[in-house]
Design a protein around this motif. Sequence first.
Motif, short mmCIF file in Angstrom:
data_model
loop_
_atom_site.label_atom_id
_atom_site.label_comp_id
_atom_site.label_asym_id
_atom_site.label_seq_id
_atom_site.Cartn_x
_atom_site.Cartn_y
_atom_site.Cartn_z
N VAL A 211 29.53 18.86 45.28
CA VAL A 211 29.39 20.18 45.78
C VAL A 211 30.10 21.17 45.65
N LEU A 212 31.65 20.54 45.47
CA LEU A 212 32.34 21.75 44.96
C LEU A 212 32.38 22.30 43.36
N GLU A 215 29.39 24.43 43.13
CA GLU A 215 30.02 25.83 43.84
C GLU A 215 30.44 26.76 42.69
N GLN A 219 29.58 29.60 40.54
CA GLN A 219 30.70 31.42 40.91
C GLN A 219 30.13 31.40 39.17
#
Length: 330
Positions: A211-212, A215, A219
Amino acid sequence: MEPVLIVLVVLVVVAFIALIKTIQVIPQASAAIVERFGRYTRTLSAGLNIVVPFIDTIRNRIDLREQVVPFPPQPVITSDNLVVNIDTVIYYQVTDPRAATYEVASYIQAIEQLTVTTLRNIIGSMDLESTLTSREVINAGLRGVLDEATGRWGIRVNRVELKAIEPPTSIQDSMEKQMRADRDKRAAILTAEGARQAQILRAEGEKQAAVLQAEGEAQAAVLRADGEAAAIRTVFEAIHEGDADQKLLAYQYLQTLPELAKGDSNKLWIIPSEVGDALKGLGGAFTGLTGGNGAGPAAAAAPRPVDTETKHIGRPRVETTREYPRIDPE
């Protein structure tokens, strides 16, 4: 004179002995039973006491402190027909010296036998497992029976303890095997729980990492797009602020064409019609610089379209398809 002297010496000795027998000193926490001509007269307490010599006699001296008596192991049969050896310890105290002297011949032996019989009655109604896990129940039952029976003997049983309960050797081996199996079972369960928890934590960690990472990539893409948009906006604003003419655009087209032809996979590339218009304007500019003929450097350097082209020259747009030979970008 000699007989008189002998009589005097005898009288003195008898008086001394009588004085000794008259004065009785009883230690603290003790008592003495006094009999007169074989009959109970009174009980001497701690301190200095006077008795009648040669008439009153001390029958028994009793310790009034709490006593501890261990009894040897006694075999007892449980309700599931198993023989166990039980060691007991009795804590008792004499409360009535007269009753302890005259109501029972030997209160120690009486307490021991009463303990054995009571213990067999209690254990006989319990199985081995209950016997091993019910020490407090057995102690309370023994104390209740002993205290009730020994009360008329002038004895108070304060406490009864089981020192050891020893089952047969074969039963001990079976119990050890069972305990070992239970420990192994618990160890296996704990190991499995630990492995399960570790897998769950590892999966959660991988999920959070994914997930990180997603993300972060999102970004980064947003920031990259913002940067490209800002760059395009800056270039666009610079072009409009500099009021770029057709010559500058044609020059930029010329610099971009070699980039389009780079790479082995570029078999087909399309040149918009606006490029031709720009090149014409650039060629006209160079023609003016070289004296008016169209064979100037710009005309010679202008590349020809390679494969297909959509032409739009000064009239309503007409889409045409033409075949041209491939031009080396260099």
